[in-house]
Design a protein around this motif. Structure first.
Motif, PDB file in Angstrom:
ATOM      1  N   TRP A 123       0.783  -1.209  -0.231  1.00 42.21           N
ATOM      2  CA  TRP A 123       0.069  -0.043  -0.013  1.00 42.21           C
ATOM      3  C   TRP A 123       0.767   1.355  -0.022  1.00 42.21           C
ATOM      4  CZ3 TRP A 123      -5.219   0.284  -0.304  1.00 42.21           C
ATOM      5  CH2 TRP A 123      -6.080  -1.017  -0.109  1.00 42.21           C
ATOM      6  N   TYR A 124       0.408   2.300  -0.630  1.00 45.07           N
ATOM      7  CA  TYR A 124       1.385   3.322  -0.869  1.00 45.07           C
ATOM      8  C   TYR A 124       0.212   4.620  -0.738  1.00 45.07           C
ATOM      9  CZ  TYR A 124       5.267   1.141  -2.975  1.00 45.07           C
ATOM     10  OH  TYR A 124       6.215   0.239  -3.008  1.00 45.07           O
ATOM     11  N   ARG A 125       0.716   5.660  -0.411  1.00 41.18           N
ATOM     12  CA  ARG A 125      -0.038   6.936  -0.191  1.00 41.18           C
ATOM     13  C   ARG A 125       0.500   7.982  -1.062  1.00 41.18           C
ATOM     14  NH1 ARG A 125      -1.023  10.184   5.135  1.00 41.18           N
ATOM     15  NH2 ARG A 125      -0.676  12.402   4.455  1.00 41.18           N
ATOM     16  N   GLN A 126      -0.160   8.776  -1.839  1.00 39.79           N
ATOM     17  CA  GLN A 126       0.050   9.904  -2.705  1.00 39.79           C
ATOM     18  C   GLN A 126      -0.508  11.181  -2.326  1.00 39.79           C
ATOM     19  OE1 GLN A 126      -0.680   9.572  -6.771  1.00 39.79           O
ATOM     20  NE2 GLN A 126       1.308  10.480  -7.298  1.00 39.79           N
ATOM     21  N   ASN A 127       0.261  12.295  -1.819  1.00 39.69           N
ATOM     22  CA  ASN A 127      -0.500  13.718  -1.569  1.00 39.69           C
ATOM     23  C   ASN A 127      -0.103  14.658  -2.961  1.00 39.69           C
ATOM     24  OD1 ASN A 127       0.642  12.812   1.408  1.00 39.69           O
ATOM     25  ND2 ASN A 127      -0.689  14.100   1.459  1.00 39.69           N
ATOM     26  N   SER A 128      -1.449  14.879  -3.290  1.00 39.03           N
ATOM     27  CA  SER A 128      -1.636  16.226  -4.214  1.00 39.03           C
ATOM     28  C   SER A 128      -0.679  15.676  -5.529  1.00 39.03           C
ATOM     29  CB  SER A 128      -0.775  17.628  -3.672  1.00 39.03           C
ATOM     30  OG  SER A 128      -1.718  17.779  -2.479  1.00 39.03           O
ATOM     31  N   GLY A 129      -1.032  14.404  -6.021  1.00 35.82           N
ATOM     32  CA  GLY A 129      -0.327  14.145  -7.120  1.00 35.82           C
ATOM     33  C   GLY A 129       1.386  14.104  -7.326  1.00 35.82           C
ATOM     34  N   ARG A 130       1.867  14.101  -6.084  1.00 37.69           N
ATOM     35  CA  ARG A 130       3.279  13.944  -6.156  1.00 37.69           C
ATOM     36  C   ARG A 130       3.929  12.680  -6.127  1.00 37.69           C
ATOM     37  NH1 ARG A 130       4.918  17.954  -9.334  1.00 37.69           N
ATOM     38  NH2 ARG A 130       6.799  17.901  -8.478  1.00 37.69           N
ATOM     39  N   GLY A 131       4.941  12.521  -5.452  1.00 37.69           N
ATOM     40  CA  GLY A 131       5.544  11.051  -5.173  1.00 37.69           C
ATOM     41  C   GLY A 131       4.790  10.206  -4.330  1.00 37.69           C
ATOM     42  N   LEU A 132       4.888   8.905  -4.219  1.00 38.04           N
ATOM     43  CA  LEU A 132       4.449   8.056  -3.542  1.00 38.04           C
ATOM     44  C   LEU A 132       5.163   7.798  -2.293  1.00 38.04           C
ATOM     45  CD1 LEU A 132       3.361   7.280  -6.818  1.00 38.04           C
ATOM     46  CD2 LEU A 132       1.909   5.687  -5.438  1.00 38.04           C
ATOM     47  N   VAL A 133       4.347   7.050  -1.407  1.00 35.24           N
ATOM     48  CA  VAL A 133       5.232   6.858  -0.144  1.00 35.24           C
ATOM     49  C   VAL A 133       4.781   5.605   0.365  1.00 35.24           C
ATOM     50  CG1 VAL A 133       5.441   7.535   2.337  1.00 35.24           C
ATOM     51  CG2 VAL A 133       5.519   9.230   0.657  1.00 35.24           C
ATOM     52  N   HIS A 134       5.609   4.558   0.478  1.00 29.87           N
ATOM     53  CA  HIS A 134       5.215   3.265   0.872  1.00 29.87           C
ATOM     54  C   HIS A 134       4.897   3.138   2.328  1.00 29.87           C
ATOM     55  CE1 HIS A 134       6.236  -0.688   2.512  1.00 29.87           C
ATOM     56  NE2 HIS A 134       5.841  -1.111   1.281  1.00 29.87           N
ATOM     57  N   LEU A 135       3.763   2.550   2.484  1.00 33.59           N
ATOM     58  CA  LEU A 135       3.158   2.395   3.812  1.00 33.59           C
ATOM     59  C   LEU A 135       3.477   0.709   4.427  1.00 33.59           C
ATOM     60  CD1 LEU A 135      -0.526   3.943   3.068  1.00 33.59           C
ATOM     61  CD2 LEU A 135       1.616   5.216   4.250  1.00 33.59           C
ATOM     62  N   ILE A 136       2.903  -0.102   3.774  1.00 35.39           N
ATOM     63  CA  ILE A 136       3.136  -1.331   4.265  1.00 35.39           C
ATOM     64  C   ILE A 136       3.182  -2.269   3.323  1.00 35.39           C
ATOM     65  CG2 ILE A 136       0.515  -1.383   4.747  1.00 35.39           C
ATOM     66  CD1 ILE A 136       1.364  -2.712   7.582  1.00 35.39           C
TER      67      ILE A 136
ATOM     68  N   SER B 129      -4.315  10.218  -1.527  1.00 33.91           N
ATOM     69  CA  SER B 129      -4.749   9.110  -2.498  1.00 33.91           C
ATOM     70  C   SER B 129      -3.997   8.074  -1.855  1.00 33.91           C
ATOM     71  CB  SER B 129      -4.477   9.437  -3.879  1.00 33.91           C
ATOM     72  OG  SER B 129      -5.211  10.651  -4.292  1.00 33.91           O
ATOM     73  N   TYR B 130      -4.750   6.674  -1.906  1.00 34.33           N
ATOM     74  CA  TYR B 130      -4.256   5.512  -1.323  1.00 34.33           C
ATOM     75  C   TYR B 130      -4.144   4.374  -2.328  1.00 34.33           C
ATOM     76  CZ  TYR B 130      -3.918   7.714   3.239  1.00 34.33           C
ATOM     77  OH  TYR B 130      -3.757   8.434   4.273  1.00 34.33           O
ATOM     78  N   PHE B 131      -2.969   3.875  -2.796  1.00 36.17           N
ATOM     79  CA  PHE B 131      -2.909   2.916  -3.756  1.00 36.17           C
ATOM     80  C   PHE B 131      -2.547   1.627  -3.342  1.00 36.17           C
ATOM     81  CE2 PHE B 131      -3.646   5.499  -7.462  1.00 36.17           C
ATOM     82  CZ  PHE B 131      -3.298   6.789  -7.074  1.00 36.17           C
ATOM     83  N   CYS B 132      -3.222   0.441  -3.730  1.00 32.88           N
ATOM     84  CA  CYS B 132      -2.626  -0.878  -3.428  1.00 32.88           C
ATOM     85  C   CYS B 132      -1.699  -1.258  -4.441  1.00 32.88           C
ATOM     86  CB  CYS B 132      -3.920  -1.959  -3.166  1.00 32.88           C
ATOM     87  SG  CYS B 132      -4.909  -2.472  -4.745  1.00 32.88           S
ATOM     88  N   ALA B 133      -0.749  -2.086  -4.373  1.00 40.03           N
ATOM     89  CA  ALA B 133       0.007  -2.342  -5.622  1.00 40.03           C
ATOM     90  C   ALA B 133       0.506  -3.862  -5.501  1.00 40.03           C
ATOM     91  CB  ALA B 133       1.271  -1.514  -5.820  1.00 40.03           C
ATOM     92  N   THR B 134       0.295  -4.620  -6.385  1.00 41.65           N
ATOM     93  CA  THR B 134       0.892  -6.110  -6.311  1.00 41.65           C
ATOM     94  C   THR B 134       2.134  -6.486  -6.696  1.00 41.65           C
ATOM     95  OG1 THR B 134      -0.537  -6.571  -8.403  1.00 41.65           O
ATOM     96  CG2 THR B 134      -1.665  -6.819  -6.376  1.00 41.65           C
ATOM     97  N   PHE B 135       2.820  -7.148  -6.346  1.00 43.67           N
ATOM     98  CA  PHE B 135       4.191  -7.570  -6.859  1.00 43.67           C
ATOM     99  C   PHE B 135       4.092  -8.765  -7.311  1.00 43.67           C
ATOM    100  CE2 PHE B 135       8.182  -6.843  -7.658  1.00 43.67           C
ATOM    101  CZ  PHE B 135       9.030  -8.122  -7.554  1.00 43.67           C
ATOM    102  N   VAL B 136       4.348  -9.141  -8.430  1.00 37.92           N
ATOM    103  CA  VAL B 136       4.652 -10.445  -9.091  1.00 37.92           C
ATOM    104  C   VAL B 136       5.899 -10.614  -9.674  1.00 37.92           C
ATOM    105  CG1 VAL B 136       3.763 -12.027 -10.928  1.00 37.92           C
ATOM    106  CG2 VAL B 136       2.198 -10.341  -9.869  1.00 37.92           C
ATOM    107  N   ALA B 137       6.642 -11.441  -9.062  1.00 34.60           N
ATOM    108  CA  ALA B 137       8.183 -11.854  -9.389  1.00 34.60           C
ATOM    109  C   ALA B 137       8.168 -12.216 -11.009  1.00 34.60           C
ATOM    110  CB  ALA B 137       8.782 -12.765  -8.598  1.00 34.60           C
ATOM    111  N   GLY B 138       9.398 -11.725 -11.427  1.00 36.06           N
ATOM    112  CA  GLY B 138       9.438 -12.439 -12.847  1.00 36.06           C
ATOM    113  C   GLY B 138      10.527 -13.501 -12.876  1.00 36.06           C
ATOM    114  N   GLY B 139      10.291 -14.070 -14.157  1.00 36.36           N
ATOM    115  CA  GLY B 139      11.026 -15.381 -14.284  1.00 36.36           C
ATOM    116  C   GLY B 139      12.602 -14.965 -14.397  1.00 36.36           C
ATOM    117  N   THR B 140      12.784 -14.752 -15.880  1.00 34.54           N
ATOM    118  CA  THR B 140      14.023 -14.275 -16.137  1.00 34.54           C
ATOM    119  C   THR B 140      14.215 -12.820 -16.115  1.00 34.54           C
ATOM    120  OG1 THR B 140      13.150 -14.193 -18.702  1.00 34.54           O
ATOM    121  CG2 THR B 140      14.257 -16.274 -18.015  1.00 34.54           C
ATOM    122  N   SER B 141      13.040 -12.257 -15.809  1.00 35.37           N
ATOM    123  CA  SER B 141      12.898 -10.526 -15.802  1.00 35.37           C
ATOM    124  C   SER B 141      12.632 -10.100 -14.353  1.00 35.37           C
ATOM    125  CB  SER B 141      12.165  -9.979 -16.682  1.00 35.37           C
ATOM    126  OG  SER B 141      10.810 -10.196 -16.511  1.00 35.37           O
TER     127      SER B 141
END
Lengths: 114, 113
Positions: free
Chosen positions: A34-47, A86-98
């Motif tokens: 989960w990330y937080r974004q203030n006023s359309g600037r950079g995202l901050v990692h939450l957890i 604004s709060y965003f969830c983000a999913t991480f999927v590991a790559g094989g060769t990438s």
């Protein structure tokens, strides 16, 4: 295509109330963040919660993950006006060769009124 | 130093111009990313570099050209952009181990006229 869908799209609450945001995703993941974004600037990692974890806490934040339902929720307790963002969830999927991909959901706009 | 620094903060360019966005981190991170974010939308992944090698290109048009000269620096070269390319361009980095948290810069707000 976006991996995560969040609801609600917007949430308006009073200071001191709890805020809950939900995130659903489509494929198997390695972790969800989960990330937080203030006023359309950079995202901050939450957890970050790994796929083999069900619940995690960090300060006023509580995250749950249900891999069988492919969903997660973020609870912010005792909200403050400064939590407005604004709060965003983000999913991480590991790559094989990438390297893996971190893909963001649509986001929830949280407004906390003083 | 836990910062990712992006320059410039704002950029206005014509459709025939060539410009570059710069991103720098000194955290020893070995993965670096470019995301594009339109207003009221989530960030969309463009490129991922891992150990200075391009690992992922999300079918980005060739008018966007990434470059990773060293482990601390990531550039995005822009050429012949379209007005619809106007957006917030975000750089991020994370340790080389996959799946760790990403640290984002404040972004470059790009306007193509």
């Amino acid at each position: 295509s976006q991996q995560g869908e969040e609801d609600p799209q917007a949430l308006s609450i009073q200071e001191g109330e709890n805020a809950t945001m939900n995130c659903s995703y489509k494929t198997s993941i390695n972790n969800l963040q989960w990330y937080r974004q203030n006023s359309g600037r950079g995202l901050v990692h939450l957890i970050l919660i790994r796929s083999n974890e069900r619940e995690k806490h960090s300060g006023r934040l509580r995250v749950t993950l249900d891999t069988s339902k492919k969903s997660s929720s973020l609870l912010i307790t005792a909200s403050r006006a400064a939590d407005t963002a604004s709060y965003f969830c983000a999913t991480f999927v590991a790559g094989g060769t990438s390297y893996g991909k971190l893909t963001f959901g649509q986001g929830t706009i949280l407004t906390v009124h003083p | 130093d836990t910062e990712v620094t992006q320059t410039p903060k704002h950029l206005v360019m014509g459709m025939t111009n060539k410009k570059s966005l710069k991103c720098e981190q000194h955290m020893g991170h070995r993965a670096m990313y470019w995301y594009k974010q339109k207003a009221k939308k989530p960030p969309e992944l463009m490129f991922v570099y891992s150990y200075e090698k391009l690992s992922i290109n999300e079918s980005v048009p060739s008018r966007f050209s990434p470059e990773c000269p060293n482990s601390s620096l990531l550039n995005l070269h822009l050429h012949a952009l379209q007005p619809e390319d106007s957006a917030l361009y975000l750089c991020a980095s994370s340790p080389g181990i996959q799946g760790t948290e990403a640290f984002f810069g404040q972004g470059t707000r790009l306007t193509v006229v």
